[in-house]
Design an enzyme around this catalytic site. Structure first.
Site, mmCIF file in Angstrom:
data_model
loop_
_atom_site.group_PDB
_atom_site.id
_atom_site.type_symbol
_atom_site.label_atom_id
_atom_site.label_comp_id
_atom_site.label_asym_id
_atom_site.label_seq_id
_atom_site.Cartn_x
_atom_site.Cartn_y
_atom_site.Cartn_z
ATOM 1 N N SER A 44 -13.985 75.427 -24.942
ATOM 2 C CA SER A 44 -14.876 75.143 -23.825
ATOM 3 C C SER A 44 -16.182 74.616 -24.401
ATOM 4 O O SER A 44 -16.415 74.711 -25.613
ATOM 5 C CB SER A 44 -15.130 76.438 -23.051
ATOM 6 O OG SER A 44 -16.191 76.278 -22.151
ATOM 7 N N ARG A 45 -17.055 74.112 -23.530
ATOM 8 C CA ARG A 45 -18.374 73.703 -24.013
ATOM 9 C C ARG A 45 -19.213 74.934 -24.327
ATOM 10 O O ARG A 45 -20.224 74.836 -25.012
ATOM 11 C CB ARG A 45 -19.073 72.820 -22.986
ATOM 12 C CG ARG A 45 -18.397 71.467 -22.790
ATOM 13 C CD ARG A 45 -18.915 70.795 -21.549
ATOM 14 N NE ARG A 45 -18.712 71.659 -20.399
ATOM 15 C CZ ARG A 45 -19.306 71.527 -19.235
ATOM 16 N NH1 ARG A 45 -20.157 70.543 -19.044
ATOM 17 N NH2 ARG A 45 -19.053 72.358 -18.240
ATOM 18 N N HIS A 53 -12.488 62.384 -20.792
ATOM 19 C CA HIS A 53 -11.144 62.313 -21.397
ATOM 20 C C HIS A 53 -11.159 61.518 -22.702
ATOM 21 O O HIS A 53 -10.528 61.901 -23.679
ATOM 22 C CB HIS A 53 -10.137 61.681 -20.423
ATOM 23 C CG HIS A 53 -9.770 62.581 -19.285
ATOM 24 N ND1 HIS A 53 -8.905 62.208 -18.278
ATOM 25 C CD2 HIS A 53 -10.156 63.847 -18.972
ATOM 26 C CE1 HIS A 53 -8.772 63.200 -17.416
ATOM 27 N NE2 HIS A 53 -9.527 64.203 -17.810
ATOM 28 N N LYS A 84 -4.760 63.262 -15.625
ATOM 29 C CA LYS A 84 -4.942 62.013 -14.900
ATOM 30 C C LYS A 84 -6.287 62.044 -14.194
ATOM 31 O O LYS A 84 -6.753 63.153 -13.895
ATOM 32 C CB LYS A 84 -3.824 61.750 -13.896
ATOM 33 C CG LYS A 84 -3.412 62.904 -12.978
ATOM 34 C CD LYS A 84 -4.396 63.614 -12.106
ATOM 35 C CE LYS A 84 -5.227 62.872 -11.122
ATOM 36 N NZ LYS A 84 -6.110 63.780 -10.317
ATOM 37 N N ARG A 108 -17.893 63.551 -6.150
ATOM 38 C CA ARG A 108 -18.948 62.682 -5.611
ATOM 39 C C ARG A 108 -19.890 62.197 -6.709
ATOM 40 O O ARG A 108 -20.846 61.470 -6.431
ATOM 41 C CB ARG A 108 -19.770 63.461 -4.559
ATOM 42 C CG ARG A 108 -18.998 63.896 -3.319
ATOM 43 C CD ARG A 108 -18.866 62.783 -2.288
ATOM 44 N NE ARG A 108 -20.141 62.310 -1.793
ATOM 45 C CZ ARG A 108 -20.754 62.782 -0.702
ATOM 46 N NH1 ARG A 108 -20.191 63.742 -0.009
ATOM 47 N NH2 ARG A 108 -21.900 62.276 -0.309
ATOM 48 N N ASP A 163 -9.293 59.945 -8.630
ATOM 49 C CA ASP A 163 -8.735 61.290 -8.520
ATOM 50 C C ASP A 163 -7.425 61.308 -7.741
ATOM 51 O O ASP A 163 -6.457 61.948 -8.152
ATOM 52 C CB ASP A 163 -9.750 62.211 -7.843
ATOM 53 C CG ASP A 163 -9.793 63.542 -8.548
ATOM 54 O OD1 ASP A 163 -8.975 64.419 -8.199
ATOM 55 O OD2 ASP A 163 -10.603 63.708 -9.471
#
Ligand SMILES: NC(=O)c1ccc[n+]([C@@H]2O[C@H](COP(=O)([O-])OP(=O)(O)OC[C@H]3O[C@@H](n4cnc5c(N)ncnc54)[C@H](OP(=O)(O)O)[C@@H]3O)[C@@H](O)[C@H]2O)c1
Length: 357
Positions: A37-38, A80, A98, A168, A179
């Site tokens: 994770s970050r 990604h 995706k 958004r 998406d």
């Protein structure tokens, strides 16, 4: 790797990371051995939740973990390229969510990297691995409806998605097209290949992402695909494919169907239903199994989700975005298309259809 369990690493700790990990936990030949994770806190919490032995507070450590066979990248799409690129560079096999990347330029970079290093890379286009979708594709390829002439598909969610939501946010590759629209576009790619021409219209949000988009794709053989996606309305999410000798209708949730109906001209309709033995309708197990099958077979690419198909989908998504004027931060132009003609200029100051939400 033939006798061993495939050791997975999970990169990110959000919604899809949890869904995919939960599906992996049910597969006896899969083992989740690490998560990154970050932040260390999020990695640790995720590891505790799923009983994962190693938790990293940075992506690099996961990429360098030699005891990971394949990494599942589940960040928002704008990351990604960076996340998958890091893993591929370190020699890890990668399953990337995706849409594969923000645009075809980034997709080409990842594909080139994987091919250079000789490592496995696949877009997590789970629809292509669904047994009923594979059955449908085989029927169409066998000529069950003759020559495909018309394809329709849509995917829309009602939301509402507040302005702060990643859907958004232009910086996170927001909007309906990347998406949700990636499913209708990928479905058309599966059955018709890459379009020769693309036209599109969209309604954009004040942030500049598409709230809904309609695209018309045309093909050299004379077929047309009419596609729609939305993040402001729960559309039926159906698909149909019409050929010279019949039609196939897929009811709502066409990307993970429970059933579809084949209408051959002059015959009674035939219904095809999902085999209960294949497990839950909405499941990421099929794509996980395909990755593990390919790794055990020593393949660097899945024939079910070929990288050239992913690149073609990205070119089509770029073309649609080009037509409707959606650009993400740092992109100068989205027009990377071959043989796909623009129906208006790509100048950012050119007029576009904008309806503030
Ligand atoms: N296959 C499917 O059915 C399906 C369904 C929904 C979404 N998706 C795809 O899966 C991906 C993730 O979607 P999601 O719904 O899981 O999103 P999400 O719930 O927002 O989770 C994304 C995770 O990525 C990390 N992240 C968030 N912002 C980031 C940033 N700016 N840079 C780098 N990492 C960031 C975070 O994990 P950390 O805090 O641990 O870093 C976050 O929890 C998207 O590409 C989406 O299109 C696929």
């Amino acid at each position: 790797m033939a006798e061993q369990r495939v050791r997975w690493g999970i990169l990110a700790t959000g919604g899809m990371a949890a869904t995919f990990t939960a599906d992996l936990v049910d597969l006896p030949d899969a083992e989740v051995v690490a998560v990154a994770s970050r932040t260390e806190a999020s990695a640790k919490a995720f590891a505790e939740r799923f009983g994962i032995p190693r938790a990293y507070g940075d992506w690099e450590s996961l990429a360098r973990d030699e005891d990971v066979d394949v990494v599942y990248v589940a960040t928002p799409h704008a990351s990604h390229r960076a996340a998958a690129g890091l893993c591929l560079t370190a020699g890890r096999n990668v399953l990337c969510e995706k849409p594969f990347t923000l645009n075809v330029r980034e997709a080409e970079e990842l594909v080139a990297l994987a091919r250079e290093r000789g490592v496995f890379l696949m877009e997590a286009m789970w629809m292509y691995c669904n047994p009923l979708v594979r059955r449908l594709k085989a029927l169409v390829d066998d000529g069950a409806i003759g020559e495909v002439r018309t394809l329709q598909a849509d995917f829309g969610l009602a939301g509402p998605f507040p302005p702060a939501h990643r859907l958004r946010d232009p910086a996170q590759g927001g909007g309906a097209l990347l998406d949700l629209g990636v499913y209708p576009v990928s479905f058309a790619q599966l059955l018709l290949g890459e379009p020769a021409e693309v036209t599109a219209r969209a309604v954009l949000s004040p942030e500049g992402v598409d709230l809904q988009t309609g695209a018309l794709l045309s093909y050299d053989g004379g077929a047309l695909a009419s596609l729609h996606c939305s993040i402001t309305g729960g559309t039926p999410n159906t698909a149909s494919v019409t050929g010279s000798e019949g039609r196939i209708d897929i009811p709502g949730g066409f990307f993970a169907p429970e059933r579809f109906v084949l209408h051959r001209d002059g015959r009674d309709p035939e219904e095809f239903t999902a085999d209960p033995a294949d497990g839950p309708r909405v499941s990421l197990r099929h794509e996980a199994r395909e990755v593990m099958r390919a790794l055990r077979a020593g393949e660097t690419e899945s024939p079910l989700v070929p990288l050239d198909g992913t690149l073609a989908v990205m070119r089509t998504l770029d073309a649609i975005r080009d037509r409707v004027g959606v650009r993400y931060p740092g992109e100068h132009t989205t027009a990377h298309t071959t043989g796909q003609t623009a129906d208006h200029p790509t100048d950012p100051s050119a007029p576009r259809e904008v309806t503030p939400a």
